[in-house]
Design a protein around this motif. Sequence first.
Motif, PDB file in Angstrom:
ATOM      1  N   LYS A 169      -4.150 103.707 -26.932  1.00 41.15           N
ATOM      2  CA  LYS A 169      -3.835 102.791 -28.031  1.00 41.15           C
ATOM      3  C   LYS A 169      -2.872 101.706 -27.564  1.00 41.15           C
ATOM      4  N   GLY A 170      -1.833 102.108 -26.854  1.00 38.22           N
ATOM      5  CA  GLY A 170      -0.884 101.129 -26.342  1.00 38.22           C
ATOM      6  C   GLY A 170      -1.538 100.135 -25.400  1.00 38.22           C
ATOM      7  N   GLY A 171      -2.410 100.624 -24.540  1.00 44.82           N
ATOM      8  CA  GLY A 171      -3.091  99.758 -23.586  1.00 44.82           C
ATOM      9  C   GLY A 171      -4.021  98.764 -24.258  1.00 44.82           C
ATOM     10  N   PHE A 172      -4.821  99.237 -25.196  1.00 47.83           N
ATOM     11  CA  PHE A 172      -5.748  98.326 -25.863  1.00 47.83           C
ATOM     12  C   PHE A 172      -5.022  97.377 -26.814  1.00 47.83           C
ATOM     13  N   GLU A 173      -3.885  97.778 -27.351  1.00 46.45           N
ATOM     14  CA  GLU A 173      -3.052  96.843 -28.118  1.00 46.45           C
ATOM     15  C   GLU A 173      -2.493  95.767 -27.196  1.00 46.45           C
ATOM     16  N   PHE A 174      -2.108  96.162 -25.984  1.00 46.13           N
ATOM     17  CA  PHE A 174      -1.629  95.211 -24.978  1.00 46.13           C
ATOM     18  C   PHE A 174      -2.706  94.161 -24.690  1.00 46.13           C
ATOM     19  N   VAL A 175      -3.943  94.596 -24.490  1.00 44.36           N
ATOM     20  CA  VAL A 175      -5.040  93.656 -24.233  1.00 44.36           C
ATOM     21  C   VAL A 175      -5.268  92.777 -25.454  1.00 44.36           C
ATOM     22  N   ARG A 176      -5.342  93.384 -26.619  1.00 43.50           N
ATOM     23  CA  ARG A 176      -5.595  92.634 -27.858  1.00 43.50           C
ATOM     24  C   ARG A 176      -4.576  91.523 -28.072  1.00 43.50           C
ATOM     25  N   ASP A 177      -3.323  91.794 -27.748  1.00 42.22           N
ATOM     26  CA  ASP A 177      -2.233  90.858 -28.041  1.00 42.22           C
ATOM     27  C   ASP A 177      -1.818  90.001 -26.846  1.00 42.22           C
ATOM     28  N   PHE A 178      -2.474  90.168 -25.706  1.00 49.69           N
ATOM     29  CA  PHE A 178      -2.029  89.514 -24.475  1.00 49.69           C
ATOM     30  C   PHE A 178      -2.162  87.995 -24.560  1.00 49.69           C
ATOM     31  N   GLU A 179      -1.159  87.319 -24.066  1.00 45.57           N
ATOM     32  CA  GLU A 179      -1.167  85.860 -23.924  1.00 45.57           C
ATOM     33  C   GLU A 179      -0.729  85.543 -22.512  1.00 45.57           C
ATOM     34  N   GLY A 180      -1.282  84.517 -21.944  1.00 40.00           N
ATOM     35  CA  GLY A 180      -0.844  84.093 -20.624  1.00 40.00           C
ATOM     36  C   GLY A 180      -1.887  84.330 -19.562  1.00 40.00           C
ATOM     37  N   GLU A 181      -1.415  84.326 -18.314  1.00 40.48           N
ATOM     38  CA  GLU A 181      -2.288  84.472 -17.158  1.00 40.48           C
ATOM     39  C   GLU A 181      -2.571  85.948 -16.900  1.00 40.48           C
ATOM     40  N   ILE A 182      -3.820  86.281 -16.707  1.00 40.26           N
ATOM     41  CA  ILE A 182      -4.224  87.664 -16.453  1.00 40.26           C
ATOM     42  C   ILE A 182      -3.654  88.107 -15.106  1.00 40.26           C
ATOM     43  N   PRO A 183      -2.983  89.249 -15.074  1.00 38.35           N
ATOM     44  CA  PRO A 183      -2.417  89.739 -13.811  1.00 38.35           C
ATOM     45  C   PRO A 183      -3.493  89.919 -12.739  1.00 38.35           C
ATOM     46  N   GLY A 184      -3.168  89.489 -11.533  1.00 39.34           N
ATOM     47  CA  GLY A 184      -4.082  89.668 -10.408  1.00 39.34           C
ATOM     48  C   GLY A 184      -5.287  88.759 -10.429  1.00 39.34           C
ATOM     49  N   ALA A 185      -5.253  87.690 -11.206  1.00 41.19           N
ATOM     50  CA  ALA A 185      -6.414  86.812 -11.334  1.00 41.19           C
ATOM     51  C   ALA A 185      -6.229  85.513 -10.547  1.00 41.19           C
ATOM     52  N   LYS A 186      -5.795  85.660  -9.306  1.00 38.66           N
ATOM     53  CA  LYS A 186      -5.655  84.511  -8.403  1.00 38.66           C
ATOM     54  C   LYS A 186      -6.513  84.785  -7.169  1.00 38.66           C
ATOM     55  N   PRO A 187      -6.940  83.741  -6.477  1.00 43.38           N
ATOM     56  CA  PRO A 187      -7.825  83.934  -5.324  1.00 43.38           C
ATOM     57  C   PRO A 187      -7.284  84.902  -4.277  1.00 43.38           C
ATOM     58  N   ALA A 188      -6.001  84.892  -4.037  1.00 39.32           N
ATOM     59  CA  ALA A 188      -5.423  85.781  -3.027  1.00 39.32           C
ATOM     60  C   ALA A 188      -5.324  87.226  -3.509  1.00 39.32           C
ATOM     61  N   GLU A 189      -5.493  87.451  -4.813  1.00 40.17           N
ATOM     62  CA  GLU A 189      -5.301  88.780  -5.408  1.00 40.17           C
ATOM     63  C   GLU A 189      -6.600  89.475  -5.811  1.00 40.17           C
ATOM     64  N   CYS A 190      -7.680  88.719  -5.946  1.00 37.91           N
ATOM     65  CA  CYS A 190      -8.908  89.282  -6.503  1.00 37.91           C
ATOM     66  C   CYS A 190     -10.128  88.654  -5.840  1.00 37.91           C
ATOM     67  N   GLY A 191     -11.143  89.462  -5.603  1.00 38.64           N
ATOM     68  CA  GLY A 191     -12.357  88.987  -4.953  1.00 38.64           C
ATOM     69  C   GLY A 191     -13.281  88.169  -5.834  1.00 38.64           C
ATOM     70  N   ASN A 192     -13.035  88.148  -7.137  1.00 37.57           N
ATOM     71  CA  ASN A 192     -13.857  87.361  -8.064  1.00 37.57           C
ATOM     72  C   ASN A 192     -12.963  86.873  -9.202  1.00 37.57           C
ATOM     73  N   TYR A 193     -11.852  86.242  -8.833  1.00 38.65           N
ATOM     74  CA  TYR A 193     -10.786  85.886  -9.771  1.00 38.65           C
ATOM     75  C   TYR A 193     -11.225  84.986 -10.920  1.00 38.65           C
ATOM     76  N   HIS A 194     -12.227  84.180 -10.733  1.00 38.25           N
ATOM     77  CA  HIS A 194     -12.635  83.222 -11.769  1.00 38.25           C
ATOM     78  C   HIS A 194     -13.541  83.838 -12.839  1.00 38.25           C
ATOM     79  N   ASP A 195     -14.054  85.041 -12.618  1.00 38.30           N
ATOM     80  CA  ASP A 195     -14.954  85.682 -13.581  1.00 38.30           C
ATOM     81  C   ASP A 195     -14.137  86.567 -14.509  1.00 38.30           C
ATOM     82  N   SER A 196     -13.502  85.936 -15.482  1.00 37.51           N
ATOM     83  CA  SER A 196     -12.619  86.657 -16.389  1.00 37.51           C
ATOM     84  C   SER A 196     -12.578  85.912 -17.721  1.00 37.51           C
ATOM     85  N   ASP A 197     -12.675  86.652 -18.816  1.00 35.76           N
ATOM     86  CA  ASP A 197     -12.687  86.035 -20.146  1.00 35.76           C
ATOM     87  C   ASP A 197     -11.701  86.776 -21.051  1.00 35.76           C
TER      88      ASP A 197
END
Length: 163
Positions: A105-133
């Motif tokens: 519940k805490g985790g899905f509330e975190f996702v539901r309410d999240f604002e900002g840049e997704i953690p680990g969603a940069k080219p140096a951090e993820c193999g497919n960083y741009h495929d995120s919604d």
Amino acid sequence: MEQIASFTIDHLRLEPGVYVSRVDRDPKTGAVITTFDLRLTAPNREPVMDTAAVHAIEHLLATYFRNDAEWASRVVYFGPMGCRTGFYLLIFGECTPQEVLPLLKGGFEFVRDFEGEIPGAKPAECGNYHDSDLNQAKWWARRYLDKTLNVIDDAHMNYPGTI
């Protein structure tokens, strides 16, 4: 080859829920890992999640779970199912859906309410960083909370019959 246990669950009766998929014990050490099936959609009867939503949820929840004060040391793995109907969460130790429910519940509330840049969603951090919604991730998190986690009953924490 012997059929694996998860393929014997009747997916035509499976509904969104939190299920123990398996409990594994290492015979040498006695270490136990519980695998949870976090089912967000009714397989073969509802649309699957878009890969960009799955990817955003994966990054957000992996970050949340591995930073949770109570559960961080017990989280082995969190990631998507290939069928895009849910996720797997692996926890050290034997654990029930009821015990892990506050974390979910805490985790899905975190996702539901999240604002900002997704953690680990940069080219140096993820193999497919741009495929995120993030917007779709928030929609799925809200749906899972409202229709499953916040109203869950025993029927949605125990697999239906096998085929």
